[in-house]
Scaffold this active site. Structure first.
Site, PDB file in Angstrom:
ATOM      1  N   PHE A  25       0.805  -1.230   0.000  1.00  0.00           N
ATOM      2  CA  PHE A  25       0.000   0.000   0.000  1.00  0.00           C
ATOM      3  C   PHE A  25       0.833   1.273   0.000  1.00  0.00           C
ATOM      4  CE2 PHE A  25       0.879  -0.179   4.583  1.00  0.00           C
ATOM      5  CZ  PHE A  25       1.098   1.164   4.870  1.00  0.00           C
ATOM      6  N   LYS A  70      -1.418  -7.296  -8.925  1.00  0.00           N
ATOM      7  CA  LYS A  70      -2.375  -7.403  -7.813  1.00  0.00           C
ATOM      8  C   LYS A  70      -2.046  -6.242  -6.879  1.00  0.00           C
ATOM      9  CE  LYS A  70      -3.290  -8.463  -4.037  1.00  0.00           C
ATOM     10  NZ  LYS A  70      -3.768  -7.454  -3.066  1.00  0.00           N
ATOM     11  N   GLU A 116      -5.073  -3.955  -1.550  1.00  0.00           N
ATOM     12  CA  GLU A 116      -6.514  -3.703  -1.387  1.00  0.00           C
ATOM     13  C   GLU A 116      -6.763  -2.414  -0.604  1.00  0.00           C
ATOM     14  OE1 GLU A 116      -4.594  -5.913  -0.046  1.00  0.00           O
ATOM     15  OE2 GLU A 116      -5.471  -6.955   1.673  1.00  0.00           O
ATOM     16  N   SER A 172       5.253  -7.074   3.380  1.00  0.00           N
ATOM     17  CA  SER A 172       5.848  -7.397   4.677  1.00  0.00           C
ATOM     18  C   SER A 172       6.605  -8.736   4.603  1.00  0.00           C
ATOM     19  CB  SER A 172       4.751  -7.485   5.731  1.00  0.00           C
ATOM     20  OG  SER A 172       3.817  -8.473   5.342  1.00  0.00           O
ATOM     21  N   CYS A 192       9.862   1.464   3.221  1.00  0.00           N
ATOM     22  CA  CYS A 192      10.738   0.360   3.609  1.00  0.00           C
ATOM     23  C   CYS A 192      12.173   0.851   3.769  1.00  0.00           C
ATOM     24  CB  CYS A 192      10.668  -0.754   2.581  1.00  0.00           C
ATOM     25  SG  CYS A 192      11.277  -0.221   0.991  1.00  0.00           S
ATOM     26  N   GLU A 213       9.502  -3.896  12.865  1.00  0.00           N
ATOM     27  CA  GLU A 213       9.195  -2.788  11.949  1.00  0.00           C
ATOM     28  C   GLU A 213       7.993  -2.017  12.497  1.00  0.00           C
ATOM     29  OE1 GLU A 213       7.914  -3.921   7.961  1.00  0.00           O
ATOM     30  OE2 GLU A 213       8.907  -2.133   7.173  1.00  0.00           O
TER      31      GLU A 213
HETATM   32  P1  NAD Z   1       1.462  -6.645   3.174  1.00  0.00           P
HETATM   33  O1  NAD Z   1       2.471  -7.731   3.248  1.00  0.00           O
HETATM   34  O2  NAD Z   1       0.363  -6.657   4.192  1.00  0.00           O
HETATM   35  O3  NAD Z   1       0.708  -6.689   1.752  1.00  0.00           O
HETATM   36  C1  NAD Z   1       1.437  -6.753   0.542  1.00  0.00           C
HETATM   37  C2  NAD Z   1       0.603  -7.486  -0.497  1.00  0.00           C
HETATM   38  O4  NAD Z   1       0.359  -8.821  -0.035  1.00  0.00           O
HETATM   39  C3  NAD Z   1      -0.769  -6.848  -0.718  1.00  0.00           C
HETATM   40  O5  NAD Z   1      -1.062  -6.856  -2.092  1.00  0.00           O
HETATM   41  C4  NAD Z   1      -1.711  -7.746   0.082  1.00  0.00           C
HETATM   42  O6  NAD Z   1      -2.991  -7.830  -0.494  1.00  0.00           O
HETATM   43  C5  NAD Z   1      -1.039  -9.097   0.044  1.00  0.00           C
HETATM   44  N1  NAD Z   1      -1.267  -9.887   1.267  1.00  0.00           N
HETATM   45  C6  NAD Z   1      -1.450  -9.419   2.532  1.00  0.00           C
HETATM   46  N2  NAD Z   1      -1.578 -10.447   3.398  1.00  0.00           N
HETATM   47  C7  NAD Z   1      -1.456 -11.579   2.677  1.00  0.00           C
HETATM   48  C8  NAD Z   1      -1.490 -12.967   3.002  1.00  0.00           C
HETATM   49  N3  NAD Z   1      -1.681 -13.383   4.239  1.00  0.00           N
HETATM   50  N4  NAD Z   1      -1.326 -13.860   2.001  1.00  0.00           N
HETATM   51  C9  NAD Z   1      -1.136 -13.469   0.737  1.00  0.00           C
HETATM   52  N5  NAD Z   1      -1.102 -12.163   0.366  1.00  0.00           N
HETATM   53  C10 NAD Z   1      -1.267 -11.238   1.314  1.00  0.00           C
HETATM   54  O7  NAD Z   1       2.242  -5.269   3.169  1.00  0.00           O
HETATM   55  P2  NAD Z   1       1.638  -3.795   3.248  1.00  0.00           P
HETATM   56  O8  NAD Z   1       1.130  -3.572   4.633  1.00  0.00           O
HETATM   57  O9  NAD Z   1       0.747  -3.543   2.103  1.00  0.00           O
HETATM   58  O10 NAD Z   1       2.963  -2.921   3.003  1.00  0.00           O
HETATM   59  C11 NAD Z   1       3.873  -2.597   4.018  1.00  0.00           C
HETATM   60  C12 NAD Z   1       5.028  -3.552   4.053  1.00  0.00           C
HETATM   61  O11 NAD Z   1       5.660  -3.600   2.780  1.00  0.00           O
HETATM   62  C13 NAD Z   1       6.104  -3.138   5.042  1.00  0.00           C
HETATM   63  O12 NAD Z   1       6.559  -4.269   5.717  1.00  0.00           O
HETATM   64  C14 NAD Z   1       7.189  -2.561   4.148  1.00  0.00           C
HETATM   65  O13 NAD Z   1       8.494  -2.604   4.695  1.00  0.00           O
HETATM   66  C15 NAD Z   1       7.072  -3.452   2.968  1.00  0.00           C
HETATM   67  N6  NAD Z   1       7.684  -2.869   1.789  1.00  0.00           N
HETATM   68  C16 NAD Z   1       8.887  -3.360   1.419  1.00  0.00           C
HETATM   69  C17 NAD Z   1       9.541  -2.807   0.332  1.00  0.00           C
HETATM   70  C18 NAD Z   1      10.895  -3.317  -0.075  1.00  0.00           C
HETATM   71  O14 NAD Z   1      11.388  -2.865  -1.078  1.00  0.00           O
HETATM   72  N7  NAD Z   1      11.515  -4.224   0.634  1.00  0.00           N
HETATM   73  C19 NAD Z   1       8.959  -1.755  -0.375  1.00  0.00           C
HETATM   74  C20 NAD Z   1       7.710  -1.291   0.032  1.00  0.00           C
HETATM   75  C21 NAD Z   1       7.081  -1.854   1.129  1.00  0.00           C
END
Ligand code: NAD
Length: 485
Positions: A150, A174, A177, A227, A282, A376
């Site tokens: 997000f 994808k 959401e 994450s 991140c 984090e």
């Molecule tokens: P998230 O892991 O909750 O969601 C990321 C994606 O995974 C979304 O599209 C979501 O719909 C999907 N998702 C969520 N839960 C899931 C599950 N149980 N099974 C399958 N798919 C699932 O992350 P977020 O809250 O949207 O974003 C923040 C996180 O992203 C932070 O941890 C941040 O550090 C990380 N991030 C990392 C980078 C990087 O380059 N390393 C860059 C941007 C963000």
């Protein structure tokens, strides 16, 4: 609702999603209801994969110099619609307009890199024996998927869209959401730029459709950003299904500050790093390890943090759950003996009472065993850990399981070089709070911040989005065999 119900984008058209599961989307800025998001299932994904596979036949055979013409036009459309895209991203994500503009500017840089791909994928050719040549070429994989978080509604999608597609693949994205709106405008701009229908598709939804992507036999490769817990699950599931996968996870970036650091510059950089996008990057500074006498720098960090006004020059965090989680971390650290020097809890923003804000927060005397030091936080919070020596500071940095970024602030070149060598992170900064490599350099962390080989942007991404074909040809009529025959 301000916007109509979210639809998928399949085969060049916005397509209604058939689902009983409907999520309400509100703006983090003021709680305004924005839209509703139905969650796609396997049926919707099947339709997108079929459209992408059909488009792949023509797109993969289009010469790369023609494919990148779409991205030259897309870059101009990003520039033309910069303000509008920035406003939409800010509305759905909560970041400030300035931060949103910077995000679109980065999308433009990412697209410029993709436009240079014909110069980078020329392959190799060599006459390896008389009349016999070996040559290599980069071949697209097929239908690929990109699952995104997000915190950057347009930038993270554009880490993958221009490169993967310019290299000849067809993509299913994808989106998160939590921020489903901006990506729809990106689809419209790609279409306007001349991208053939079916080359780029959007499937909205949650974990269910992510799992379906990892399982789908028509998808060759999966990139993921989010994450660490989900990155691990996606990496395991996609590779279990024998797909190529690159999964970027969360972060806990450590910034080491030495007493000789330039005070004003250091304080400004650290505060901007921990508070930019409300700490939801991140690459955000999360733990500062101060070596020796650095109180004069901490005073300046507090002064900088106090200049940040939620709802003005500090954006909102994504939702109430996130706001509450961040406040819990601060309270728990305080209860365990840390000292909250600048407290961003319970901020009220007049006129935006339903917005989800946290003020910039500086916590001193944090110890490495506290949750706030290990996990984090993803909010505008900096924890200060005190160390007596540089080696002690590096041991603290090395012990954290993540490895996205680490920085050092000093005027001593030898000390800076020592940190560059010893820090356990993929992206290192010297006197820089957010050490994001710019194109053509690639983006990617180490350890629990990334699973898979290579990086997600820049030159390194070429290997992920293509497979190498090696051909050996002989065009002479001489008879005879040699040891290679
Ligand atoms: P998230 O892991 O909750 O969601 C990321 C994606 O995974 C979304 O599209 C979501 O719909 C999907 N998702 C969520 N839960 C899931 C599950 N149980 N099974 C399958 N798919 C699932 O992350 P977020 O809250 O949207 O974003 C923040 C996180 O992203 C932070 O941890 C941040 O550090 C990380 N991030 C990392 C980078 C990087 O380059 N390393 C860059 C941007 C963000």
């Amino acid at each position: 609702m301000k916007y109509e119900r979210i639809k998928n984008f399949i085969g060049g058209n916005f397509t209604p999603i058939v689902s009983d599961k409907l999520l309400a989307i509100h703006s983090p800025i003021d709680g305004m209801p924005l839209t509703e998001l139905p969650c796609s299932g396997k049926y919707d994904l099947d339709k997108a994969v079929s459209a992408a596979r059909a488009a792949f036949l023509g797109w993969s055979k289009t010469p790369v110099k023609e494919r990148v013409q779409v991205f030259f036009r897309y870059k101009f459309l990003l520039e033309k619609h910069l303000q509008e895209l920035a406003a939409l991203g800010s509305e759905e994500n909560g970041k400030t307009i300035g931060e949103s503009i910077a995000e679109i500017e980065k999308c433009i840089e990412l697209t410029e890199f993709a436009c240079s791909l014909p110069q980078l994928i020329t392959g190799e050719v060599l006459e390896v024996s008389k009349g016999v040549e070996c040559r290599t070429e980069y071949v697209p994989l097929g239908v690929v998927a990109s699952i995104v978080p997000f915190n950057f509604p347009t930038m993270v999608p554009n880490w993958t869209i221009p490169n993967a597609i310019a290299l000849g693949n067809c993509m299913i994205i994808k989106p998160s959401e939590k921020v489903p709106l901006s990506i729809g405008r990106i689809a419209e701009l790609l279409k306007e730029a001349g991208l053939p229908d079916g080359v780029f598709n959007i499937v909205h939804g949650d974990a269910e459709v992510v799992n379906a992507i990892c399982d789908h036999p028509g998808i060759e490769a999966v990139s993921f950003v989010g994450s660490t817990a989900v990155a691990k699950a996606v990496y395991r599931r996609a590779t279990q299904n024998l797909k190529r996968c690159l999964a970027l996870g969360g972060a806990k970036n450590h910034l080491i500050v030495l007493p000789d650091a330039v005070p004003d510059m250091t304080a400004q950089n650290i505060t901007a790093s921990m508070s930019g996008c409300a700490g939801q990057r991140c690459m955000a500074a999360s733990a500062m390890v101060g070596v020796g006498a650095i109180d004069h720098i901490i005073d300046k960090i507090c002064a900088e943090a106090r200049k940040l006004i939620p709802g003005e020059n500090l954006g909102a965090v994504i939702n109430k759950a996130s706001q509450e989680r961040i406040e819990r971390y601060i309270t728990e650290a305080e209860q365990q003996g840390a000292k909250v020097l600048v407290d961003g809890r319970r901020v009220a923003v007049t006129g935006k009472e339903d917005g989800t804000y946290i003020g910039a927060t500086v916590i001193d005397f944090v110890t490495p065993d506290m949750a706030v030091a290990k996990e984090e936080i993803f909010g505008p919070v900096i924890c200060i850990i005190r160390a007596n020596t540089l080696d002690e500071a590096l041991a603290i940095e090395n012990a954290n399981p993540y490895g996205n970024a680490a920085s050092v602030f000093t005027q001593n070149g030898g000390a800076a070089r020592y940190v560059m060598e010893k820090a356990s992170a993929g992206m290192i900064g010297v006197n820089i709070g957010v050490p994001v490599p710019r194109e053509p350099f690639s983006f990617g962390g180490w350890n629990e911040s990334k699973f898979g080989v290579g990086d997600i942007t820049g030159k390194s991404s070429i290997a992920f989005w293509t497979k190498l074909k090696k051909s050996t040809t002989k065009w002479n009529a001489e008879a005879g065999v040699n040891w290679m025959s």
